[in-house]
Design an enzyme around this catalytic site. Sequence first.
Site, PDB file in Angstrom:
ATOM      1  N   ASN A 255     -22.199  -4.437  92.507  1.00 58.58           N
ATOM      2  CA  ASN A 255     -21.641  -4.468  91.149  1.00 58.58           C
ATOM      3  C   ASN A 255     -21.769  -3.063  90.591  1.00 58.58           C
ATOM      4  OD1 ASN A 255     -21.062  -4.893  88.427  1.00 58.58           O
ATOM      5  ND2 ASN A 255     -23.070  -5.721  87.979  1.00 58.58           N
ATOM      6  N   GLY A 256     -20.646  -2.434  90.264  1.00 59.25           N
ATOM      7  CA  GLY A 256     -20.689  -1.083  89.726  1.00 59.25           C
ATOM      8  C   GLY A 256     -19.545  -0.259  90.286  1.00 59.25           C
TER       9      GLY A 256
ATOM     10  N   LYS B 179      -9.217 -11.501  69.226  1.00 61.21           N
ATOM     11  CA  LYS B 179      -9.421 -12.842  69.785  1.00 61.21           C
ATOM     12  C   LYS B 179      -8.087 -13.422  70.244  1.00 61.21           C
ATOM     13  CE  LYS B 179     -12.713 -12.836  70.429  1.00 61.21           C
ATOM     14  NZ  LYS B 179     -13.857 -12.033  70.107  1.00 61.21           N
TER      15      LYS B 179
ATOM     16  N   CYS C  72     -18.450  -8.123  87.755  1.00 60.54           N
ATOM     17  CA  CYS C  72     -18.908  -8.584  89.052  1.00 60.54           C
ATOM     18  C   CYS C  72     -20.261  -9.272  88.869  1.00 60.54           C
ATOM     19  CB  CYS C  72     -19.063  -7.491  90.086  1.00 60.54           C
ATOM     20  SG  CYS C  72     -17.531  -6.659  90.460  1.00 60.54           S
TER      21      CYS C  72
ATOM     22  N   HIS D  36       2.425   1.815  55.803  1.00 64.29           N
ATOM     23  CA  HIS D  36       2.605   3.099  56.480  1.00 64.29           C
ATOM     24  C   HIS D  36       3.132   2.936  57.905  1.00 64.29           C
ATOM     25  CE1 HIS D  36       0.713   5.156  53.119  1.00 64.29           C
ATOM     26  NE2 HIS D  36      -0.116   4.129  53.097  1.00 64.29           N
TER      27      HIS D  36
ATOM     28  N   ARG E  34     -18.346 -12.960  84.683  1.00 69.11           N
ATOM     29  CA  ARG E  34     -18.436 -11.512  84.910  1.00 69.11           C
ATOM     30  C   ARG E  34     -17.264 -10.960  85.712  1.00 69.11           C
ATOM     31  NH1 ARG E  34     -23.646  -9.749  83.930  1.00 69.11           N
ATOM     32  NH2 ARG E  34     -23.236  -7.898  85.164  1.00 69.11           N
TER      33      ARG E  34
ATOM     34  N   LYS F  58     -16.803 -10.501  81.257  1.00 72.60           N
ATOM     35  CA  LYS F  58     -17.647 -10.552  80.066  1.00 72.60           C
ATOM     36  C   LYS F  58     -18.506  -9.298  79.904  1.00 72.60           C
ATOM     37  CE  LYS F  58     -19.803 -13.242  76.879  1.00 72.60           C
ATOM     38  NZ  LYS F  58     -18.840 -13.040  75.818  1.00 72.60           N
TER      39      LYS F  58
ATOM     40  N   TRP G 125     -14.822  -8.496  89.749  1.00 74.65           N
ATOM     41  CA  TRP G 125     -13.842  -7.967  88.794  1.00 74.65           C
ATOM     42  C   TRP G 125     -13.382  -6.652  89.406  1.00 74.65           C
ATOM     43  CZ3 TRP G 125     -13.154  -3.635  85.668  1.00 74.65           C
ATOM     44  CH2 TRP G 125     -12.194  -3.775  84.662  1.00 74.65           C
TER      45      TRP G 125
ATOM     46  N   GLU H  28      -6.642 -11.613  73.474  1.00 76.18           N
ATOM     47  CA  GLU H  28      -7.337 -11.813  74.746  1.00 76.18           C
ATOM     48  C   GLU H  28      -7.282 -13.262  75.223  1.00 76.18           C
ATOM     49  OE1 GLU H  28     -11.515 -10.756  74.648  1.00 76.18           O
ATOM     50  OE2 GLU H  28     -11.736 -11.524  72.635  1.00 76.18           O
TER      51      GLU H  28
ATOM     52  N   GLU I 295     -10.872  -8.256  64.417  1.00 80.47           N
ATOM     53  CA  GLU I 295     -11.491  -9.226  65.327  1.00 80.47           C
ATOM     54  C   GLU I 295     -10.561 -10.425  65.562  1.00 80.47           C
ATOM     55  OE1 GLU I 295     -13.743  -9.201  67.375  1.00 80.47           O
ATOM     56  OE2 GLU I 295     -14.353 -11.271  67.695  1.00 80.47           O
TER      57      GLU I 295
HETATM   58  C1  F6R Z   1     -14.182  -9.555  73.067  1.00 88.63           C
HETATM   59  C2  F6R Z   1     -15.313  -9.179  73.885  1.00 88.63           C
HETATM   60  C3  F6R Z   1     -15.500  -7.742  74.205  1.00 88.63           C
HETATM   61  C4  F6R Z   1     -16.987  -7.355  74.023  1.00 88.63           C
HETATM   62  C5  F6R Z   1     -17.208  -5.928  74.511  1.00 88.63           C
HETATM   63  C6  F6R Z   1     -18.640  -5.473  74.273  1.00 88.63           C
HETATM   64  O1  F6R Z   1     -14.149 -10.919  72.847  1.00 88.63           O
HETATM   65  O2  F6R Z   1     -16.082 -10.001  74.306  1.00 88.63           O
HETATM   66  O3  F6R Z   1     -14.689  -6.935  73.432  1.00 88.63           O
HETATM   67  O4  F6R Z   1     -17.333  -7.507  72.688  1.00 88.63           O
HETATM   68  O5  F6R Z   1     -16.927  -5.845  75.870  1.00 88.63           O
HETATM   69  O6  F6R Z   1     -19.544  -6.265  74.963  1.00 88.63           O
HETATM   70  P1  F6R Z   1     -21.069  -6.299  74.594  1.00 88.63           P
HETATM   71  O7  F6R Z   1     -21.188  -6.853  73.231  1.00 88.63           O
HETATM   72  O8  F6R Z   1     -21.678  -7.191  75.633  1.00 88.63           O
HETATM   73  O9  F6R Z   1     -21.582  -4.892  74.671  1.00 88.63           O
END
Ligand code: F6R
Length: 611
Positions: A99-100, A488, A2, A507, A27, A606, A73, A491, A484
């Site tokens: 937000n929260g 990527k 949010c 396994h 956000r 984000k 969000w 998502e 990773e």
């Molecule tokens: C993946 C992504 C999330 C963040 C995670 C932690 O692309 O962006 O998995 O890495 O939400 O966020 P931060 O680094 O802001 O604590």
Amino acid sequence: MCGIVAYIGSREAYPIILKGLKRLEYRGYDSSGVALLNSGLKVYKKKGKVADLEETLIGKDMHANVGIGHTRWATHGEPSDCNAHPHMSQNGKLAMIHNGIIENYAQLKTELIKKGYEFKSDTDTEVLLNFIENILQNNNCPLEEAVRIALKRIVGAYVIVLIDQDNPDTLIAARKGSPLVIGIGKGEHFLASDASPIIEYTKEVVYVNDYEVAIIKSDELILKNLGNERQTPYITKLDMELAAIEKGGYEHFMLKEIFEQPTTIFDCLRGRLDAHAGTITMKGIDEYAEELKNANRIVIVACGTSWHAGLVAEYIFEELCRVNVEVEYASEFRYRNPVINKGDVIIAISQSGETADTLVAIENAKEKGAIILGVVNVVGSSIARTSHGGAYTHAGPEIGVASTKAFTAQLAILVMIALKVGFEKGTIEEKRYRQLLIDLEAIPQKVEVVLKDHEKIKALAEKYMDAPDFLYLGRGYNFPVALEGALKLKEISYIHAEGYPAAEMKHGPIALVDEKLPVVFIATKDVYHQKVLSNMQEIKARKGKVIAVITEGDTHTPTITNDLMIIPETDEILAPMLSVIHLQLLAYYIGIAKGCDVDKPRNLAKSVTVE
Ligand code: F6R
């Protein structure tokens, strides 16, 4: 999660709020809305992205000098017009954005229903707002007092901003756990979840602390704690340019941020690493050098991509510093009553610096006496401020929801910390230390070389875009890179992908392999290379498609693989900073080929400020 924006001053509030919401859309983008105070209080809100709201408001009289806006969000209540913020109180005089999460909202809702309140939405926000309204009516007190009384009963996290039809010259805001920045202009104030909506109007900002209530007029900012005591606003100067939060000619923020990595890694090393002199200088780490050197254990806490950076760091610290390292999901660590011993150092890794689980994990550890070091991107963020020391990654604002440039900058910081500690401890030979400094300094330029292959990666993406599943495999330093790469891809493109240590494949996951399954091996030159080649053969024998990231000059691996991505030669410790670039590009181009909204993937946000 949010985004909130608010304005009070003499300008038109709506364009400022709308632009701010677009900047904060990373956000959350389930719905958005604005409330404006002119002759009366008007609220407009809509399910969908900010552009959908904007379209419905074309031609309407939006004149007002005071307003609040929100991009959501969803937590409580599905994405819909009525669950969108701002919410209005029952008597229609107050509007609020939030937000929260209010954890005890159900109990408060029951109490309010008994008092005759009716609710139009399923949100916890509407409950808190009516709770405040009810206190206001019963106590006949100023709104700031009602907010304070209400917040003392709230369990959860919040940033809230209220406007009051009866007091049109004042905004009331408060925070606990979610971020709030107030921009100080000349006769005007700007409020937002981060500095991006504020930066073009003023560089002077105040980061509101937990349990503070802000009373904001055009020309006055008062901060009080929940005990009604005045707090001194601490004004900080923003070190950020407007260009950093715009797309700069790229089609998407994600692509821009991938291509920025030569610069962001360079910025991260600049002023810290001097390969010629053989030194690493990081003030916020230097102050805790002794604690790091003598640490019995380093515990890394993080989430998502930052957790993957932590996993790479585990291998690096163990090798270079000969120290025991544990990497923890912050969400698990915080609830596990973990054992924290004297001499433990906690490293929190976070791009946003606002991830709720990471923040609470370090707050708990701090209470137990641990030293907390933050590796954080957003300057002034909650995790940065809660940490005793640490280092900023200096990657600049990361707006694409999928983390890219933050990851490589985190790795650069973590390598520097490990080199520094290892050298001071004597657990790394001077020759290797000096060579690693030289190799690290060369990384930005090698990232540039990797990026030159983007057209090849695009072609690869188009070739494999229809695969329903992907497997990513790697060993050692390359195992977290496999995780990773898989994250990527899923998502950004919504293709199911899993990352595994290459040897673990036998396994279980090997059961998935058939002629349709692309298996991406991170198979750069390292001590495990021969073993990874055997794993590749095992996939090949079962007709899986083998795509490999290899080191230039490797002539053997191409005889096994279907497709290749190549990185320049570097030390195995540093290779993740290069190989991950290919995986970021692969995910991006597959996402684009499938028509996905790569900057705003579905269901994601984000900055995960709720647990
Ligand atoms: C993946 C992504 C999330 C963040 C995670 C932690 O692309 O962006 O998995 O890495 O939400 O966020 P931060 O680094 O802001 O604590």
